[in-house]
Design a protein around this motif. Sequence first.
Motif, mmCIF file in Angstrom:
data_model
loop_
_atom_site.group_PDB
_atom_site.id
_atom_site.type_symbol
_atom_site.label_atom_id
_atom_site.label_comp_id
_atom_site.label_asym_id
_atom_site.label_seq_id
_atom_site.Cartn_x
_atom_site.Cartn_y
_atom_site.Cartn_z
ATOM 1 N N SER A 39 0.823 -1.212 0.000
ATOM 2 C CA SER A 39 0.000 0.000 0.000
ATOM 3 C C SER A 39 0.858 1.264 0.000
ATOM 4 O O SER A 39 0.705 2.144 0.850
ATOM 5 C CB SER A 39 -0.961 0.013 1.200
ATOM 6 N N SER A 58 0.526 -0.960 4.635
ATOM 7 C CA SER A 58 0.102 -2.262 5.137
ATOM 8 C C SER A 58 0.961 -2.768 6.284
ATOM 9 O O SER A 58 0.526 -3.610 7.068
ATOM 10 C CB SER A 58 0.128 -3.290 4.002
ATOM 11 N N THR A 80 -3.119 0.563 11.446
ATOM 12 C CA THR A 80 -3.573 0.191 10.107
ATOM 13 C C THR A 80 -5.053 -0.195 10.164
ATOM 14 O O THR A 80 -5.606 -0.436 11.241
ATOM 15 C CB THR A 80 -2.759 -0.981 9.539
ATOM 16 N N GLU A 82 -8.322 -2.137 7.473
ATOM 17 C CA GLU A 82 -8.711 -2.693 6.182
ATOM 18 C C GLU A 82 -9.831 -1.846 5.594
ATOM 19 O O GLU A 82 -10.818 -1.570 6.248
ATOM 20 C CB GLU A 82 -9.179 -4.145 6.328
ATOM 21 N N ARG A 83 -9.638 -1.439 4.348
ATOM 22 C CA ARG A 83 -10.623 -0.624 3.657
ATOM 23 C C ARG A 83 -10.928 -1.222 2.294
ATOM 24 O O ARG A 83 -10.105 -1.938 1.722
ATOM 25 C CB ARG A 83 -10.096 0.800 3.464
ATOM 26 N N GLU A 84 -12.112 -0.886 1.788
ATOM 27 C CA GLU A 84 -12.494 -1.367 0.466
ATOM 28 C C GLU A 84 -12.535 -0.197 -0.508
ATOM 29 O O GLU A 84 -13.049 0.876 -0.197
ATOM 30 C CB GLU A 84 -13.865 -2.044 0.502
ATOM 31 N N LYS A 89 -10.339 -5.108 -1.299
ATOM 32 C CA LYS A 89 -9.971 -4.765 0.069
ATOM 33 C C LYS A 89 -8.452 -4.658 0.185
ATOM 34 O O LYS A 89 -7.719 -5.430 -0.426
ATOM 35 C CB LYS A 89 -10.491 -5.820 1.041
ATOM 36 N N ARG A 90 -8.006 -3.681 0.960
ATOM 37 C CA ARG A 90 -6.571 -3.529 1.197
ATOM 38 C C ARG A 90 -6.351 -2.938 2.578
ATOM 39 O O ARG A 90 -7.255 -2.310 3.153
ATOM 40 C CB ARG A 90 -5.916 -2.640 0.139
ATOM 41 N N VAL A 91 -5.163 -3.142 3.097
ATOM 42 C CA VAL A 91 -4.786 -2.595 4.399
ATOM 43 C C VAL A 91 -4.128 -1.242 4.168
ATOM 44 O O VAL A 91 -3.178 -1.122 3.390
ATOM 45 C CB VAL A 91 -3.834 -3.536 5.147
ATOM 46 N N ALA A 110 -5.449 5.353 7.780
ATOM 47 C CA ALA A 110 -6.255 4.508 8.661
ATOM 48 C C ALA A 110 -6.904 5.302 9.779
ATOM 49 O O ALA A 110 -8.014 4.981 10.220
ATOM 50 C CB ALA A 110 -5.388 3.391 9.247
#
Length: 339
Positions: A39, A58, A80, A82-84, A89-91, A110
């Motif tokens: 990320s 991440s 951190t 997790e988001r979409e 989805k990624r950190v 975050a």
Amino acid sequence: MKISALKLGIAIAIVSAPVFADPLVATALPLPGGNGPASLDYIFHERGHDRIWVPAGSTGSVDVLDVASGAFTRIEGFTTAEREGHGKKRVVGPSAGSAGEGFAYVGNRATSEVCPIDVKTLKTGACVKLPSSTDGVVYVAPSKEVWVTLPHEQSLAVLDASVPAVLKLKTVFKVPGEPEGYAVDAAHGVFMTNLEDKGDTLQIDIKTHLTKATWNAKCGPDGPRGVAFDSRHDFVLVACTDHVQVLDAAHGGALLGKLDTGAGVDNIDYVTDTGLVYAAAGKAARLTVARLDAKGQLAVVATAPTSAGARNVVSDAHGNAYVGDSERARLLVFKATPK
């Protein structure tokens, strides 16, 4: 926050002037603790200690590369989440930053915070909460402030950094679109950003926060991304997704030169002292280095293959280029050679 050092067996050449072989060849430096994707978004150069700062979302860390020794120092402990986005989805975590006077300022997606970090000790101070997720972060020297782009709010946040270790939120003000990228014209007291959704580039007065000029680089439906400023000629360089366009700030934002880069460009870097533009195209997997002349024309100096998705680049004081490779959690280093 805990700090650990990782020594890497690579020597970065110190050069008197940037000269490049073509094509350039990368040395890949794995980020400490990163297995990918990392990320990565904005990376930045700290002139005082000649270091490259890599906020690695991440991993919840900021990895700081000493150019002379090739050693990474890892600043850990960032939150951190997790988001979409775009169906994936990624950190996310620390994602952008800028060097100020004795401190660096890092934005964390975050937590929607900006955190000051002492560049001598690499210790993190008290973070400041903002109304929404941070994107670009830049230190504005004329006003001793940190400006932050907030695209989800269509706003810019201004933080007081007159006491560098103690950030204070001064104001948040609206802009007519989603701000993307940043540049500062210190001599004229101007902050610049693009509106990714509208296609415009704004010149904003640092003192009054009023928009002084609005231009359109004609980037197309995908909109503009990064922006840079050439103080020698009052040129503004706007990164479109597949090229860089030069605008003449002294003549109403008139379109001048154009540099084809390949698709997938995000943020760019420009060094006024050398007149060099650096652009990394993530979809084309290509780095382009070009020279800007007094007429606003761009001539390619060197190119290099990179990696898919590697879309942000920064240079150091010696002309070396650094490209963040998010998918493989590494930093790609392209070295200039002595003249």
